[in-house]
Design an enzyme around this catalytic site. Structure first.
Site, PDB file in Angstrom:
ATOM      1  N   ASP A  59       0.841  -1.197   0.000  1.00  0.00           N
ATOM      2  CA  ASP A  59       0.000   0.000   0.000  1.00  0.00           C
ATOM      3  C   ASP A  59       0.878   1.251   0.000  1.00  0.00           C
ATOM      4  O   ASP A  59       1.707   1.432   0.886  1.00  0.00           O
ATOM      5  CB  ASP A  59      -0.898   0.005   1.241  1.00  0.00           C
ATOM      6  N   TYR A  64       2.659  10.014  -0.247  1.00  0.00           N
ATOM      7  CA  TYR A  64       3.776   9.467   0.533  1.00  0.00           C
ATOM      8  C   TYR A  64       5.125   9.795  -0.106  1.00  0.00           C
ATOM      9  O   TYR A  64       6.163   9.699   0.558  1.00  0.00           O
ATOM     10  CB  TYR A  64       3.662   7.942   0.669  1.00  0.00           C
ATOM     11  N   LYS A  89      -2.972   5.970  -4.108  1.00  0.00           N
ATOM     12  CA  LYS A  89      -4.087   6.873  -3.794  1.00  0.00           C
ATOM     13  C   LYS A  89      -3.913   8.231  -4.459  1.00  0.00           C
ATOM     14  O   LYS A  89      -2.794   8.706  -4.660  1.00  0.00           O
ATOM     15  CB  LYS A  89      -4.183   7.081  -2.266  1.00  0.00           C
ATOM     16  N   PRO A 209      -2.838   0.581  12.020  1.00  0.00           N
ATOM     17  CA  PRO A 209      -3.488  -0.421  12.871  1.00  0.00           C
ATOM     18  C   PRO A 209      -2.844  -0.541  14.245  1.00  0.00           C
ATOM     19  O   PRO A 209      -3.461  -1.083  15.167  1.00  0.00           O
ATOM     20  CB  PRO A 209      -3.318  -1.719  12.065  1.00  0.00           C
ATOM     21  N   LEU A 210      -1.631  -0.006  14.388  1.00  0.00           N
ATOM     22  CA  LEU A 210      -0.941  -0.016  15.685  1.00  0.00           C
ATOM     23  C   LEU A 210      -0.917   1.385  16.292  1.00  0.00           C
ATOM     24  O   LEU A 210      -0.148   1.656  17.216  1.00  0.00           O
ATOM     25  CB  LEU A 210       0.484  -0.548  15.519  1.00  0.00           C
ATOM     26  N   ILE A 257       9.005  -6.356  10.395  1.00  0.00           N
ATOM     27  CA  ILE A 257       8.259  -6.696   9.189  1.00  0.00           C
ATOM     28  C   ILE A 257       7.895  -8.180   9.209  1.00  0.00           C
ATOM     29  O   ILE A 257       6.751  -8.562   8.943  1.00  0.00           O
ATOM     30  CB  ILE A 257       9.082  -6.339   7.931  1.00  0.00           C
ATOM     31  N   LYS A 258       8.870  -9.010   9.545  1.00  0.00           N
ATOM     32  CA  LYS A 258       8.625 -10.456   9.637  1.00  0.00           C
ATOM     33  C   LYS A 258       7.663 -10.780  10.771  1.00  0.00           C
ATOM     34  O   LYS A 258       6.717 -11.567  10.615  1.00  0.00           O
ATOM     35  CB  LYS A 258       9.942 -11.202   9.846  1.00  0.00           C
ATOM     36  N   ASN A 260       5.370  -8.986  12.188  1.00  0.00           N
ATOM     37  CA  ASN A 260       4.001  -8.526  11.957  1.00  0.00           C
ATOM     38  C   ASN A 260       3.202  -9.470  11.074  1.00  0.00           C
ATOM     39  O   ASN A 260       1.975  -9.376  10.997  1.00  0.00           O
ATOM     40  CB  ASN A 260       4.010  -7.127  11.343  1.00  0.00           C
TER      41      ASN A 260
END
Length: 294
Positions: A59, A64, A89, A209-210, A257-258, A260
């Site tokens: 995403d 960004y 986006k 989300p965190l 990253i791993k 999550n």
């Protein structure tokens, strides 16, 4: 009623499992977020590490400023394009029919792709168009429907839209939005928006989300994580899945990253789900899209 192992009618086993959008498009149940990942080496290596770890849903957004790095990482990863789901986006300054067409072409060029899997309107009511946001969104959506019909965007949707923005869009839309990406975590469940999304077959994607890390300050979360022998991040991402959301965790550290992605081998019980639901307001809340200053 909470969704446990069986989510959306499937048994989730990993990052390549999917939800099905209203148009039949399959979307991996966890995405890799790139907000606040700087263009250049940081975003490039983060996306490359995510793809290496098994993520197949990336995403990004024009705002960004990292579409080129994301595209380069996709190219260099060796992962077949058909196995990837890529979202970008439309930024606020580019609302309107002609402006959206130009902005979309720019995003495709920067990403180095012939199509994206999902294209979203980033915000519903930018300062630039505050006096006529409804009409401008309708014009923008007309262009997005054309991208969809041409196969340049396999799915189209919105971000940060509240029910009144969606109602306005649906007055003239030929094709309903398939996704609404919103600030969504235990600190702000946005129940009214989520209920609207569910009622209109719109998938709720969870950015931050965190809580951009603020969620880790909640003491009760540490106890729940210890109970399952998982990290606080893994617990919160699992909570998101069990609500039927699609979380988009972001990190630039390979170990996180791993980690999550390691959220498919346990289930939160209903008592812990309710406890986590009760964290409302403890790690920030969504910005009001009608009052943002950009």
């Amino acid at each position: 009623m909470y969704l446990l192992k069986e989510i959306g009618g499937i048994i989730l086993a990993g990052l390549t499992d999917t939800y099905t959008l209203s148009n039949g498009t399959k979307i991996p149940v966890v995405g890799f977020g790139t907000w606040q990942s700087e263009d250049g080496d940081e975003a490039y290596h983060a996306v490359l590490a995510a793809l290496k770890a098994g993520y197949r849903h990336i995403d990004t957004a024009a705002a960004y400023g990292n579409e080129e790095s994301v595209g380069k990482a996709i190219e260099d990863s060796g992962v077949d394009r058909k196995d990837l789901f890529v979202t970008t986006k439309l930024w606020n300054d580019d609302h309107g029919y002609e402006a959206a067409k130009l902005a979309f072409a720019t995003s495709l060029s920067k990403l180095g792709l012939d199509y994206v899997d999902l294209y979203l309107i980033h915000w519903p009511n930018p300062v630039k168009f505050r006096s006529n946001w409804k009409e401008v969104n309708a014009q923008t959506w007309k262009a997005m429907e054309e991208f969809y019909k041409a196969g340049q965007a396999k799915a189209i949707g919105v971000s940060n839209f509240r029910p009144h923005h969606l109602d306005a869009l649906l007055e003239t839309a030929e094709i309903a939005p398939m996704v609404n990406q919103i600030f969504l975590n235990p600190s702000d469940l946005q129940p009214g928006v989520v209920e609207y999304n569910n009622d209109h077959d719109i998938l709720s994607e969870a950015y931050s989300p965190l809580g951009t890390g603020s969620i880790f300050k909640i003491p009760a979360l540490k106890d729940i994580a210890a109970k399952y022998n998982k990290s606080e991040a893994q617990v919160v991402l699992r909570w998101s899945l069990q609500h039927g959301f699609l979380p988009l965790p972001k990190s630039v550290h390979e170990e996180y990253i791993k980690a999550n992605a390691d959220i498919f081998d346990f289930e939160l019980d209903q008592a812990d789900m309710k406890t986590i639901d009760g964290f409302k307001g403890q790690a920030g809340s969504a910005m009001d899209p009608d009052e943002v200053n950009f």
